[in-house]
Design a protein around this motif. Structure first.
Motif, PDB file in Angstrom:
ATOM      1  N   LEU A  63      34.328  49.613  16.056  1.00  0.00           N
ATOM      2  CA  LEU A  63      34.058  50.651  15.836  1.00  0.00           C
ATOM      3  C   LEU A  63      34.382  51.362  15.078  1.00  0.00           C
ATOM      4  CD1 LEU A  63      31.715  53.223  17.850  1.00  0.00           C
ATOM      5  CD2 LEU A  63      33.518  53.942  18.917  1.00  0.00           C
ATOM      6  N   THR A  64      35.759  52.194  14.960  1.00  0.00           N
ATOM      7  CA  THR A  64      35.885  53.529  14.044  1.00  0.00           C
ATOM      8  C   THR A  64      36.245  52.709  12.266  1.00  0.00           C
ATOM      9  OG1 THR A  64      38.554  52.520  14.591  1.00  0.00           O
ATOM     10  CG2 THR A  64      37.403  54.542  15.520  1.00  0.00           C
ATOM     11  N   ASN A  65      36.135  51.302  12.609  1.00  0.00           N
ATOM     12  CA  ASN A  65      36.588  50.388  10.949  1.00  0.00           C
ATOM     13  C   ASN A  65      35.317  50.762   9.970  1.00  0.00           C
ATOM     14  OD1 ASN A  65      38.149  48.656   9.215  1.00  0.00           O
ATOM     15  ND2 ASN A  65      36.117  47.628   9.707  1.00  0.00           N
ATOM     16  N   VAL A 191      37.550  38.844  19.614  1.00  0.00           N
ATOM     17  CA  VAL A 191      36.464  38.360  18.577  1.00  0.00           C
ATOM     18  C   VAL A 191      35.863  39.442  18.556  1.00  0.00           C
ATOM     19  CG1 VAL A 191      35.805  37.183  17.177  1.00  0.00           C
ATOM     20  CG2 VAL A 191      38.311  36.863  17.519  1.00  0.00           C
ATOM     21  N   SER A 192      35.177  39.467  20.092  1.00  0.00           N
ATOM     22  CA  SER A 192      33.758  39.671  20.554  1.00  0.00           C
ATOM     23  C   SER A 192      33.757  40.964  20.698  1.00  0.00           C
ATOM     24  CB  SER A 192      33.179  38.686  22.342  1.00  0.00           C
ATOM     25  OG  SER A 192      34.546  38.937  22.662  1.00  0.00           O
ATOM     26  N   THR A 193      34.733  41.037  21.460  1.00  0.00           N
ATOM     27  CA  THR A 193      34.617  42.505  21.056  1.00  0.00           C
ATOM     28  C   THR A 193      34.788  43.945  20.206  1.00  0.00           C
ATOM     29  OG1 THR A 193      37.214  43.075  21.998  1.00  0.00           O
ATOM     30  CG2 THR A 193      35.956  42.993  23.712  1.00  0.00           C
ATOM     31  N   THR A 198      31.870  46.895  16.316  1.00  0.00           N
ATOM     32  CA  THR A 198      31.523  47.323  14.856  1.00  0.00           C
ATOM     33  C   THR A 198      29.916  47.334  14.696  1.00  0.00           C
ATOM     34  OG1 THR A 198      30.704  44.497  14.650  1.00  0.00           O
ATOM     35  CG2 THR A 198      33.378  45.776  13.690  1.00  0.00           C
ATOM     36  N   GLY A 199      29.037  46.710  16.164  1.00  0.00           N
ATOM     37  CA  GLY A 199      27.618  47.186  16.340  1.00  0.00           C
ATOM     38  C   GLY A 199      27.968  48.456  17.074  1.00  0.00           C
ATOM     39  N   ALA A 200      28.352  48.968  17.604  1.00  0.00           N
ATOM     40  CA  ALA A 200      28.490  50.111  17.963  1.00  0.00           C
ATOM     41  C   ALA A 200      28.576  51.215  16.821  1.00  0.00           C
ATOM     42  CB  ALA A 200      29.244  49.902  19.259  1.00  0.00           C
ATOM     43  N   ALA A 201      29.053  50.947  15.457  1.00  0.00           N
ATOM     44  CA  ALA A 201      30.024  51.511  15.265  1.00  0.00           C
ATOM     45  C   ALA A 201      28.334  51.820  14.178  1.00  0.00           C
ATOM     46  CB  ALA A 201      30.161  50.921  13.856  1.00  0.00           C
ATOM     47  N   GLY A 202      27.190  51.035  14.460  1.00  0.00           N
ATOM     48  CA  GLY A 202      26.357  50.958  13.219  1.00  0.00           C
ATOM     49  C   GLY A 202      25.551  52.414  13.914  1.00  0.00           C
ATOM     50  N   LEU A 203      25.164  51.506  14.744  1.00  0.00           N
ATOM     51  CA  LEU A 203      23.899  53.129  16.332  1.00  0.00           C
ATOM     52  C   LEU A 203      25.046  53.677  16.075  1.00  0.00           C
ATOM     53  CD1 LEU A 203      21.243  52.792  17.174  1.00  0.00           C
ATOM     54  CD2 LEU A 203      23.058  52.262  20.212  1.00  0.00           C
ATOM     55  N   PHE A 204      25.758  54.104  16.795  1.00  0.00           N
ATOM     56  CA  PHE A 204      26.630  55.189  17.186  1.00  0.00           C
ATOM     57  C   PHE A 204      27.052  56.796  15.732  1.00  0.00           C
ATOM     58  CE2 PHE A 204      29.044  53.556  21.036  1.00  0.00           C
ATOM     59  CZ  PHE A 204      27.742  54.059  21.510  1.00  0.00           C
ATOM     60  N   GLY A 205      26.901  55.643  14.856  1.00  0.00           N
ATOM     61  CA  GLY A 205      27.277  56.226  13.836  1.00  0.00           C
ATOM     62  C   GLY A 205      25.994  56.760  12.643  1.00  0.00           C
ATOM     63  N   ALA A 206      25.021  55.697  13.050  1.00  0.00           N
ATOM     64  CA  ALA A 206      23.492  56.061  12.221  1.00  0.00           C
ATOM     65  C   ALA A 206      22.926  56.837  13.391  1.00  0.00           C
ATOM     66  CB  ALA A 206      22.718  55.048  11.931  1.00  0.00           C
ATOM     67  N   LEU A 340      23.802  46.150  17.078  1.00  0.00           N
ATOM     68  CA  LEU A 340      24.858  45.928  17.834  1.00  0.00           C
ATOM     69  C   LEU A 340      24.543  44.904  19.264  1.00  0.00           C
ATOM     70  CD1 LEU A 340      27.073  47.866  20.159  1.00  0.00           C
ATOM     71  CD2 LEU A 340      25.059  49.517  21.049  1.00  0.00           C
ATOM     72  N   ILE A 341      23.269  45.570  19.421  1.00  0.00           N
ATOM     73  CA  ILE A 341      22.775  44.607  21.013  1.00  0.00           C
ATOM     74  C   ILE A 341      22.855  43.141  20.181  1.00  0.00           C
ATOM     75  CG2 ILE A 341      20.424  43.577  21.788  1.00  0.00           C
ATOM     76  CD1 ILE A 341      19.345  45.555  21.464  1.00  0.00           C
ATOM     77  N   SER A 342      22.504  42.320  19.411  1.00  0.00           N
ATOM     78  CA  SER A 342      23.354  41.278  18.654  1.00  0.00           C
ATOM     79  C   SER A 342      24.496  41.084  18.620  1.00  0.00           C
ATOM     80  CB  SER A 342      22.490  40.552  17.972  1.00  0.00           C
ATOM     81  OG  SER A 342      22.570  41.017  16.578  1.00  0.00           O
TER      82      SER A 342
END
Length: 448
Positions: A63-65, A191-193, A198-206, A340-342
């Motif tokens: 998320l943070t990276n 690896v999956s978490t 990283t997907g959550a970073a995209g959603l939460f960031g945007a 994030l979903i995928s």
């Protein structure tokens, strides 16, 4: 005096030497013959708790990276439209370019994409061969992330803002190589978490950028509020993550404990790690192309859409509730929702043939290209659905690629394979940036 030497493999699901000693007894070896027995870790509540703690830590690290990288792309349209000569105050968001009916920025957001990816590319090229002290690497990542938000938030010139974007890129690139390489020392599900994070970073960031600016905060204030992100990264890595005894990123075959026991029951334990040589890494590269090429093609396609075409698809009819700036921000948020979903789906839906995502993503490029030129799609909701689908494909390509590496590559090759494969998506994004800029300029000069 007789001496017994035992080897205990501590590179499995547990990182504790004590846990290894509590496991099934290992076989000894003589001076003429050595037998290595990989043992199952002792099952205990402490080990299960540690594993879940590491999974959470890696989700937060993912998320943070990627958060600063996402924020810079979401803010790209705003960064390029700021009036730095008036005390750094942004131009009014309802200001349009009356001489251009397509309402184009003079400079493509692909410019921000290049500033947000080329330093990451450089980091990913050299990081697998750089210093292997993980704590030093992560400290560098945290400092660069913090610097990126400060420079963009306090920018008094376009160059200063671009330097801030560059710092975000370098932080993200070095962090991705470092954290993914480090996964080889933990349970494979990190690896999956990580991918989910990283997907959550995209959603939460945007979403955070679009939401806070829509609520009335300036883009500058919104960016400065994001300084909490490197703090969370530091706490996740140094306080939450349970580190193994050996923290160097050497691409080890296994981390072993040598147990030396003499007649007096004196025990001596020592870590040792076997590393891949440079020549072995070069020999391994061709076999990794089957992972690297498909994901590179996916990223070229999706970032041509995101940074070259999406900003050109504008719906003036929606201006009553979303102006051009806001439409672009919500495009980014929708894309990141799909990612994030995928990226969180690999344990439920595993795609073995990654090339399928490449084909489907390039079909999306054709749809968005024709729409940007001819404006044949009349509803913003159709575009939002297509952007969601684009994000689903991009996230699926990423997580399934690295999950395949986890399952198919030998343990001693896995850290290097993880690190070098991160290069492929960055190369794809870089190529997309160079395509996006001239593509933007050509389309902007076309008649309506």
């Amino acid at each position: 005096m007789s001496v017994s030497l035992n080897l205990v493999d501590t590179s499995g699901d547990t990182d504790d030497y004590e846990s290894a000693l509590e496991s099934t007894p290992v076989q000894s070896f003589s001076t003429n013959e050595r037998t290595i027995s990989e043992t199952e870790p002792a099952s205990s509540i402490a080990i299960v708790k540690e594993r879940w703690t590491n999974l959470l830590a890696y989700w937060l690290l993912g998320l943070t990276n990627n958060f600063a990288y996402v924020i810079m792309l979401s803010a790209a349209h705003d960064i390029l439209s700021q009036d730095f000569n008036k005390d750094g105050v942004s131009l009014p968001e309802n200001t349009t370019n009356s001489s251009n009916p397509r309402d184009c920025n003079p400079m493509s957001t692909g410019t921000i994409l290049l500033a947000d990816i080329i330093p990451s590319l450089i980091m990913k090229i050299f990081a697998p061969f750089m210093w292997s002290h993980v704590h030093l690497r992560v400290g560098t990542v945290v400092m660069l992330c913090m610097l990126s938000f400060l420079l963009v938030g306090e920018a008094v010139s376009e160059n200063m803002a671009i330097i801030g974007v560059i710092c975000a890129s370098a932080s993200s690139g070095l962090g991705e190589v470092t954290f993914l390489s480090y996964t080889a020392k933990f349970h494979r599900n990190v690896v999956s978490t990580w991918s989910s994070g990283t997907g959550a970073a995209g959603l939460f960031g945007a979403l955070s950028y679009a939401g806070l600016t829509s609520a009335g905060l300036t883009p500058r204030t919104t960016v400065l509020l994001m300084l909490i992100i490197p703090v969370i990264m530091a706490l996740s890595f140094w306080l939450l993550l349970k580190h193994p005894n050996q923290t160097r990123l050497c691409g080890s075959r296994h981390n072993y404990k040598i147990i030396r026991q003499d007649d007096e029951d004196n025990v001596e334990a020592k870590d040792f790690e076997v590393s891949l040589r440079f020549s072995e890494k070069m020999e391994l590269l061709p076999s990794l192309l089957k992972y690297m090429i498909p994901i590179a093609l996916v990223y070229i396609a999706e970032y041509v859409i995101n940074q070259g075409l999406a900003e050109l698809i504008y719906f003036p009819s929606e201006k009553g509730w979303l102006n051009h700036h806001e439409q672009y921000r919500w495009y980014q948020a929708t894309y990141q929702l799909g990612v994030l979903i995928s990226r969180s789906s690999v344990n439920f839906f595993y795609i073995r043939q990654i090339w399928i995502t490449s084909v489907l993503q390039w079909i999306n490029v054709l749809i968005f290209l024709t729409c940007a030129i001819f404006w044949w799609i009349s509803s913003i909701w159709v575009i939002l659905f297509l952007i969601l689908w684009e994000g689903l494909l991009g996230g699926a390509a990423y997580v399934n690629t690295f999950y395949k590496i986890t399952n198919e590559v030998n343990d001693h090759q896995k850290p290097f394979a993880m690190a070098i494969t991160t290069l492929s998506d960055t190369v794809g994004v870089t190529i997309a940036g160079f395509i996006s800029i001239p593509l933007h300029n050509v389309i902007c000069h076309l008649p309506m």
